[in-house]
Design an enzyme around this catalytic site. Structure first.
Site, PDB file in Angstrom:
ATOM      1  CG  ASN A 206      -0.234  -0.148   2.519  1.00 33.87           C
ATOM      2  OD1 ASN A 206       0.547   0.718   2.902  1.00 33.87           O
ATOM      3  ND2 ASN A 206      -0.467  -1.260   3.214  1.00 33.87           N
ATOM      4  CG  ASP A 275      -7.084  -5.122   5.669  1.00 32.71           C
ATOM      5  OD1 ASP A 275      -6.661  -5.048   6.837  1.00 32.71           O
ATOM      6  OD2 ASP A 275      -7.675  -4.175   5.101  1.00 32.71           O
ATOM      7  CE  LYS A 285       8.983 -11.437 -14.399  1.00 35.82           C
ATOM      8  NZ  LYS A 285       9.885 -10.640 -15.266  1.00 35.82           N
ATOM      9  CG  PHE A 319      -3.163   5.605  13.156  1.00 32.22           C
ATOM     10  CD1 PHE A 319      -2.991   6.886  12.655  1.00 32.22           C
ATOM     11  CD2 PHE A 319      -2.498   5.241  14.312  1.00 32.22           C
ATOM     12  CE1 PHE A 319      -2.156   7.789  13.295  1.00 32.22           C
ATOM     13  CE2 PHE A 319      -1.659   6.130  14.957  1.00 32.22           C
ATOM     14  CZ  PHE A 319      -1.488   7.415  14.442  1.00 32.22           C
ATOM     15  CE  LYS A 333      -8.539  -0.168  12.529  1.00 32.63           C
ATOM     16  NZ  LYS A 333      -7.671   0.402  11.454  1.00 32.63           N
ATOM     17  CE  LYS A 337     -10.022  -4.173  13.731  1.00 23.82           C
ATOM     18  NZ  LYS A 337      -9.028  -4.245  12.667  1.00 23.82           N
TER      19      LYS A 337
END
Length: 402
Positions: A206, A275, A285, A319, A333, A337
């Protein structure tokens, strides 16, 4: 942190003096009041006029050009810190032996403020037994020494003796002058992305740069906490004094977090952990074909959920990087959590989120308090997060004794 703080910079006659105007500029930009004293030889490397322009104050290098208030005493005592950079073998020897034969050395003899010495010289000079003995004497007397770096020197030699970059000197100044209000806390910080391999040359990741997590680690260390930083791949240099572990995948991050968490009081999970990961990682490859390529994904472990479920008296901060329904998703969230606090930011905004130095965040506490930061530098946001962690920590500690 810098408001009202005074810094006296002392420059001696070494080639690394060329770096000091940039240090002065950084200090002034961050709100410090800066005065500069020089040796006569230092004026051969950098112009006093340049330093006067950057500092906004007169520069003194001649003992007999002082005004009536006797600046060699005023500057030595009406200051929060004296920084000698570069510190040559000559000025180090003078300080160690109490020699006062020019403005700079006389000022240091009169000093009541803390003194940070930044040695810079040829490697052979640095390792000379007399220079090493002088540095030992200074350490024993309470002078602060910023160790020189190793690398290619101006003389062409390679080895120890290079003056650290101005940002590193600045960070040491900040570290010395910042109140250690988090002393005794052990804080675990995660930062950066993870990489989930597809084959030997490709991976899923990301856009996280790690800037937010590294800012938190730096500010926590600056404020006296013991900091463990667990980082995915980034190009950022870790802060001095932080215990750092580099990882690649979500599984590696989970393993290291759980290993270190047992010895910490607070976890601040700023990392953007993937995730999902490929269900199968090939050892060779994958070759390009004409048809579509389908990669099946499976869930990665939820490190934040695991921490929240087993946190006990500890504090866990998460975050939430969102593109819509920011507060609703962040609160969901936080509750699912079992977090104590969550920092939510809309990463669809160009000045907030990944790969930039600013953020626009909502700090949401478990008790329902929501704080809107507005546009803020990531280092300032880091301090704000740490302020709120400190409040929660103190509230719990006080509740134990009531």
């Amino acid at each position: 942190m810098a408001k009202g703080k005074k810094i006296t910079i002392g420059i001696s006659g070494g080639i690394a003096a060329y770096k000091i105007p940039e240090l002065v500029r950084i200090l002034v930009r961050n709100g410090y009041y800066v005065r500069v004293g020089m040796t006569k030889n230092a004026t051969r490397f950098v112009s006093p006029l340049t330093l006067e322009f950057l500092s906004g104050n007169k520069v003194i290098w001649d003992m007999f050009e002082q005004e009536r208030e006797m600046e060699h005493i005023l500057w030595a005592q009406d200051t929060d810190l004296i920084v000698i950079a570069p510190a040559t073998a000559n000025i180090i020897g003078k300080i160690a032996n109490g020699i006062a034969d020019d403005f700079l050395s006389t000022m240091i003899v009169a000093a009541t403020a803390k003194v940070l010495i930044c040695p810079s010289m040829n490697t052979k000079m640095l390792m000379n037994p007399a220079v090493q003995n002088n540095l030992r004497i200074l350490r024993e007397r309470g002078y602060l020494i910023l160790e020189p770096e190793s690398g290619e020197l101006a003389c062409g030699a390679v080895g120890a003796g290079r003056l650290p970059d101005t940002e590193r000197i600045y960070e040491r100044i900040e570290d010395i002058l910042t109140e250690k209000d988090l002393s005794g806390l052990r804080i675990l910080v995660t930062a950066g992305p993870t990489r989930e391999p597809i084959d030997p040359v490709r991976f899923i990741s990301n856009r996280s740069s790690g800037k937010m997590g590294y800012a938190i680690a730096k500010m926590a260390k600056r404020r006296g906490a013991k900091v463990i930083l667990i980082s995915g791949p980034t190009s950022i240099s870790p802060p001095d004094g932080v215990e750092i572990y580099k990882v690649e995948t979500a599984d590696e991050m989970r393993e290291k977090v759980m290993e270190k968490w047992k010895d910490c009081d607070v976890a601040i999970k700023a990392a953007a952990v993937a995730d999902y990961r490929p269900e199968i990682t090939t050892s060779s490859k994958i070759k390009k074909k004409d048809d579509h390529l389908v990669i099946r994904l499976k869930r990665n472990p939820d490190i934040l959920l695991e921490l929240g479920k087993n946190k006990g008296d500890k504090i866990v901060v998460g975050f939430a990087a969102e593109t819509e329904d920011l507060i609703e998703n962040a609160i969901k969230k936080l509750r699912e959590k079992n977090l104590d606090m969550i920092v939510a930011n809309d990463v669809s905004k160009k000045d907030s989120g990944f790969e930039v130095d600013t953020n626009v965040a909502k700090i949401i506490r478990r008790d329902g308090k929501i704080e809107d930061t507005g546009l803020i530098k990531k280092e300032d946001l880091a301090n704000l997060i740490l302020d709120r962690v400190k409040e929660i920590w103190n509230e719990r500690r006080n509740a134990k004794f009531d």
